[in-house]
Write a protein that holds these residues in place. Structure first.
Motif, PDB file in Angstrom:
ATOM      1  N   ILE A 161       0.818  -1.205   0.000  1.00 42.79           N
ATOM      2  CA  ILE A 161       0.000   0.000   0.000  1.00 42.79           C
ATOM      3  C   ILE A 161       0.855   1.261   0.000  1.00 42.79           C
ATOM      4  N   ALA A 162       2.024   1.206   0.670  1.00 44.53           N
ATOM      5  CA  ALA A 162       2.896   2.381   0.695  1.00 44.53           C
ATOM      6  C   ALA A 162       3.380   2.729  -0.712  1.00 44.53           C
ATOM      7  N   LEU A 163       3.686   1.701  -1.500  1.00 41.45           N
ATOM      8  CA  LEU A 163       4.133   1.932  -2.864  1.00 41.45           C
ATOM      9  C   LEU A 163       2.995   2.464  -3.726  1.00 41.45           C
ATOM     10  N   ARG A 164       1.830   1.907  -3.559  1.00 39.90           N
ATOM     11  CA  ARG A 164       0.677   2.375  -4.325  1.00 39.90           C
ATOM     12  C   ARG A 164       0.306   3.795  -3.921  1.00 39.90           C
ATOM     13  N   ARG A 165       0.420   4.094  -2.626  1.00 48.11           N
ATOM     14  CA  ARG A 165       0.111   5.446  -2.175  1.00 48.11           C
ATOM     15  C   ARG A 165       1.072   6.454  -2.788  1.00 48.11           C
ATOM     16  N   GLY A 166       2.353   6.107  -2.815  1.00 52.12           N
ATOM     17  CA  GLY A 166       3.343   7.004  -3.411  1.00 52.12           C
ATOM     18  C   GLY A 166       3.077   7.228  -4.886  1.00 52.12           C
ATOM     19  N   GLY A 167       2.766   6.146  -5.607  1.00 45.80           N
ATOM     20  CA  GLY A 167       2.461   6.276  -7.027  1.00 45.80           C
ATOM     21  C   GLY A 167       1.213   7.103  -7.272  1.00 45.80           C
ATOM     22  N   THR A 168       0.216   6.926  -6.397  1.00 47.92           N
ATOM     23  CA  THR A 168      -1.032   7.686  -6.556  1.00 47.92           C
ATOM     24  C   THR A 168      -0.803   9.171  -6.322  1.00 47.92           C
ATOM     25  N   ILE A 169      -0.061   9.517  -5.271  1.00 51.02           N
ATOM     26  CA  ILE A 169       0.210  10.931  -4.986  1.00 51.02           C
ATOM     27  C   ILE A 169       0.960  11.580  -6.138  1.00 51.02           C
ATOM     28  N   LEU A 170       1.973  10.880  -6.659  1.00 53.44           N
ATOM     29  CA  LEU A 170       2.735  11.428  -7.780  1.00 53.44           C
ATOM     30  C   LEU A 170       1.849  11.598  -9.006  1.00 53.44           C
ATOM     31  N   ALA A 171       1.074  10.570  -9.341  1.00 52.70           N
ATOM     32  CA  ALA A 171       0.238  10.613 -10.544  1.00 52.70           C
ATOM     33  C   ALA A 171      -0.802  11.717 -10.455  1.00 52.70           C
ATOM     34  N   VAL A 172      -1.467  11.827  -9.312  1.00 56.13           N
ATOM     35  CA  VAL A 172      -2.507  12.841  -9.159  1.00 56.13           C
ATOM     36  C   VAL A 172      -1.905  14.235  -9.176  1.00 56.13           C
ATOM     37  N   SER A 173      -0.742  14.398  -8.572  1.00 63.02           N
ATOM     38  CA  SER A 173      -0.083  15.708  -8.564  1.00 63.02           C
ATOM     39  C   SER A 173       0.281  16.150  -9.974  1.00 63.02           C
ATOM     40  N   VAL A 174       0.859  15.243 -10.755  1.00 61.89           N
ATOM     41  CA  VAL A 174       1.220  15.585 -12.138  1.00 61.89           C
ATOM     42  C   VAL A 174      -0.042  15.826 -12.960  1.00 61.89           C
ATOM     43  N   GLY A 175      -1.088  15.023 -12.733  1.00 61.42           N
ATOM     44  CA  GLY A 175      -2.353  15.229 -13.432  1.00 61.42           C
ATOM     45  C   GLY A 175      -2.961  16.584 -13.126  1.00 61.42           C
ATOM     46  N   ALA A 176      -2.895  17.010 -11.857  1.00 59.41           N
ATOM     47  CA  ALA A 176      -3.419  18.324 -11.477  1.00 59.41           C
ATOM     48  C   ALA A 176      -2.634  19.434 -12.163  1.00 59.41           C
ATOM     49  N   LEU A 177      -1.314  19.284 -12.225  1.00 59.38           N
ATOM     50  CA  LEU A 177      -0.500  20.282 -12.927  1.00 59.38           C
ATOM     51  C   LEU A 177      -0.854  20.337 -14.404  1.00 59.38           C
ATOM     52  N   ALA A 178      -1.133  19.169 -14.991  1.00 59.61           N
ATOM     53  CA  ALA A 178      -1.523  19.134 -16.406  1.00 59.61           C
ATOM     54  C   ALA A 178      -2.857  19.854 -16.609  1.00 59.61           C
ATOM     55  N   MET A 179      -3.790  19.692 -15.681  1.00 59.12           N
ATOM     56  CA  MET A 179      -5.062  20.414 -15.765  1.00 59.12           C
ATOM     57  C   MET A 179      -4.848  21.921 -15.708  1.00 59.12           C
ATOM     58  N   LEU A 180      -4.019  22.365 -14.752  1.00 56.66           N
ATOM     59  CA  LEU A 180      -3.754  23.795 -14.611  1.00 56.66           C
ATOM     60  C   LEU A 180      -3.050  24.344 -15.846  1.00 56.66           C
ATOM     61  N   ALA A 181      -2.105  23.563 -16.385  1.00 54.82           N
ATOM     62  CA  ALA A 181      -1.389  24.006 -17.578  1.00 54.82           C
ATOM     63  C   ALA A 181      -2.334  24.124 -18.765  1.00 54.82           C
ATOM     64  N   THR A 182      -3.286  23.192 -18.875  1.00 61.12           N
ATOM     65  CA  THR A 182      -4.261  23.244 -19.972  1.00 61.12           C
ATOM     66  C   THR A 182      -5.172  24.459 -19.839  1.00 61.12           C
ATOM     67  N   LEU A 183      -5.630  24.729 -18.607  1.00 56.41           N
ATOM     68  CA  LEU A 183      -6.455  25.917 -18.381  1.00 56.41           C
ATOM     69  C   LEU A 183      -5.702  27.198 -18.730  1.00 56.41           C
ATOM     70  N   TRP A 184      -4.440  27.258 -18.316  1.00 54.56           N
ATOM     71  CA  TRP A 184      -3.620  28.448 -18.592  1.00 54.56           C
ATOM     72  C   TRP A 184      -3.386  28.594 -20.092  1.00 54.56           C
ATOM     73  N   ALA A 185      -3.077  27.465 -20.766  1.00 51.16           N
ATOM     74  CA  ALA A 185      -2.832  27.511 -22.204  1.00 51.16           C
ATOM     75  C   ALA A 185      -4.093  27.935 -22.952  1.00 51.16           C
ATOM     76  N   GLY A 186      -5.254  27.435 -22.497  1.00 48.32           N
ATOM     77  CA  GLY A 186      -6.503  27.836 -23.139  1.00 48.32           C
ATOM     78  C   GLY A 186      -6.795  29.310 -22.964  1.00 48.32           C
ATOM     79  N   TRP A 187      -6.544  29.843 -21.752  1.00 50.64           N
ATOM     80  CA  TRP A 187      -6.767  31.272 -21.511  1.00 50.64           C
ATOM     81  C   TRP A 187      -5.805  32.115 -22.329  1.00 50.64           C
ATOM     82  N   LEU A 188      -4.506  31.734 -22.303  1.00 45.44           N
ATOM     83  CA  LEU A 188      -3.507  32.497 -23.035  1.00 45.44           C
ATOM     84  C   LEU A 188      -3.761  32.427 -24.532  1.00 45.44           C
ATOM     85  N   GLY A 189      -4.115  31.212 -25.033  1.00 43.03           N
ATOM     86  CA  GLY A 189      -4.395  31.081 -26.456  1.00 43.03           C
ATOM     87  C   GLY A 189      -5.594  31.913 -26.873  1.00 43.03           C
TER      88      GLY A 189
END
Length: 456
Positions: A310-338
């Motif tokens: 579970i510790a390994l899965r938890r670490g992978g989940t935190i990393l994946a969700v964090s990068v996914g959230a950054l991708a969402m924010l980057a997409t929102l920013w790119a859409g606004w800037l575009g």
């Protein structure tokens, strides 16, 4: 009014289940071929059964949404029940009939083997088949195993038809009372992992997902709309996180565990996405899709499996969700800037994105056929691949478990493609004609001014 957002979610739920069952058959093929390699379908696919939880929440939401303006009384309740039962049973009988004919032809009424769990319990075969076709609770899954969820659906419809006898102002209290009864019954041990009898069906924890969906329908139809975009993005990430972190299935995770992990984020996701559609703001699906895709890819690359600590899965989940959230924010920013700098380029993305959305909507339209047909397809293809894999020159492609990923990838893509293709054929030439026929009968049986719109 057909909600495209709901159809998209239906399509995603069905595809998740297809991948989940394809993975299970891939494991069977690997074992049958004497190999021991792991499945290449890991990551969130290991918990693809969560598509059922999403379906249950959608069912509860739709029942409230399509009856929001209907008068209360016996006529409306009977009309609703006729519409729902004729939507579920005919196509179910079609595919359950195909499965029954195949198994009886292969093994006979006194046979025993794969696909007939009732025989293993020495259950009388004819009553087992009759209960399967009627979608009644029994000790084993129906002849077409995925039908166990339809047993619950029919129960939901029967109970909800009683709601249509009461004033809508009483619905919140009735839903609350229903939910308390389910929790209490489960605490007293009256439920189980499958609807083996009436008690297990009535107090099954996943009933709460239907109730949550219905409660969401009441909120949406009341007009409440608070930060739907942010809520939709967060709930999408929450559902991805649940799919990532869940490990080996247990009796708990298949009951209350799945309600908490998958039912709650599915409920919030439906509120957000439907509210956005009603405000004509489905463009929020773009950052949601990109963020979830990135999250899934990162978790896949992290390399965990369902048996990982579970510790390994938890670490992978935190990393994946964090990068996914950054991708969402980057997409929102790119859409606004575009939109500020290159508005024409942003508008040019409309047609291709619309085509992608239309494809998922079409899968959602055919999701019931896809849900019923896919297990027949992937089991049949497993047998075909097993036979072809015995031919040595074809082994690298068709012998699932052969060294390398080629055989695994080919099997998965063929299962996915064939399931979708046959489900679209079923939808166009079997399911839709049945729906039209029973809708016409319904029009003759009930006053047109009081008819409940039949959801797709």
């Amino acid at each position: 009014m057909k909600l495209q957002s709901i159809q998209i979610l239906r399509g995603l739920a069905a595809l998740l289940i297809v991948f989940y069952h394809t993975r299970a058959q891939e494991f069977r093929s690997i074992a049958a071929n004497g190999a021991s390699e792991p499945s290449w379908l890991t990551g969130i696919v290991t918990n693809g059964f969560a598509g059922v939880d999403l379906f249950f929440v959608i069912s509860g939401f739709i029942m409230v949404f399509v009856t929001k303006n209907q008068p209360r009384g016996m006529r409306t309740a009977a009309d609703f029940l006729f519409a729902r039962l004729t939507r579920v049973y005919p196509i179910w009988w079609f595919f359950a009939g195909i499965t029954t004919i195949y198994m009886v032809g292969l093994q006979g009424l006194g046979g025993y083997g794969e696909g007939w769990p009732a025989f293993g319990h020495a259950a009388p075969v004819v009553p087992y088949i009759l209960k399967s076709f009627a979608l009644l609770p029994q000790a084993d899954d129906p002849v077409l195993a995925v039908g166990w969820t339809l047993v619950h659906e029919v129960y939901f419809y029967l109970i909800f038809s009683l709601f249509l006898l009461a004033s809508k102002k009483w619905w919140p209290a009735l839903l609350l009372a229903w939910g308390i009864a389910v929790v209490a019954g489960s605490m007293f041990g009256l439920s189980g992992p499958r609807p083996i009898d009436l008690s297990a069906l009535v107090f099954f924890p996943m009933t709460l997902e239907f109730i949550l969906g219905a409660a969401t329908g009441l909120i949406v139809t009341s007009g409440l709309a608070w930060r739907p975009g942010s809520i939709m993005l967060l709930s999408a990430l929450g559902l991805c996180a649940a799919l990532c972190i869940q490990g080996v299935e247990t009796e708990h995770t298949l009951q209350w565990g799945r309600v908490l992990l998958y039912g709650i984020p599915s409920t919030v996701l439906i509120y957000g996405i439907v509210t956005l559609e009603m405000a004509d703001r489905l463009a929020w699906l773009v950052p949601a899709a990109i963020g979830c895709a990135v999250c899934i890819i990162v978790f896949q690359l992290y390399g965990t499996v369902d048996t990982s600590p579970i510790a390994l899965r938890r670490g992978g989940t935190i990393l994946a969700v964090s990068v996914g959230a950054l991708a969402m924010l980057a997409t929102l920013w790119a859409g606004w800037l575009g939109g500020q700098v290159r508005p024409q380029a942003i508008r040019a993305l409309g047609p291709p994105l619309g085509a992608v959305k239309a494809w998922f909507v079409r899968i959602g339209d055919a999701s019931y056929s896809l849900y019923l047909v896919h297990t027949i397809v992937i089991v049949a293809l497993r047998l075909v691949f097993h036979a072809l894999g015995k031919v040595e020159p074809l082994a690298p492609v068709f012998r699932v478990g052969h060294p390398g990923l080629l055989d695994n990838v080919v099997y998965t893509l063929v299962c996915l493609g064939a399931s979708i293709w046959l489900s679209l054929l079923s939808y166009n030439y079997v399911e839709r004609p049945m729906v039209r026929m029973f809708r016409a009968w319904r029009g003759k049986m009930f006053d047109a001014s009081r008819r409940t719109p039949a959801p797709n």
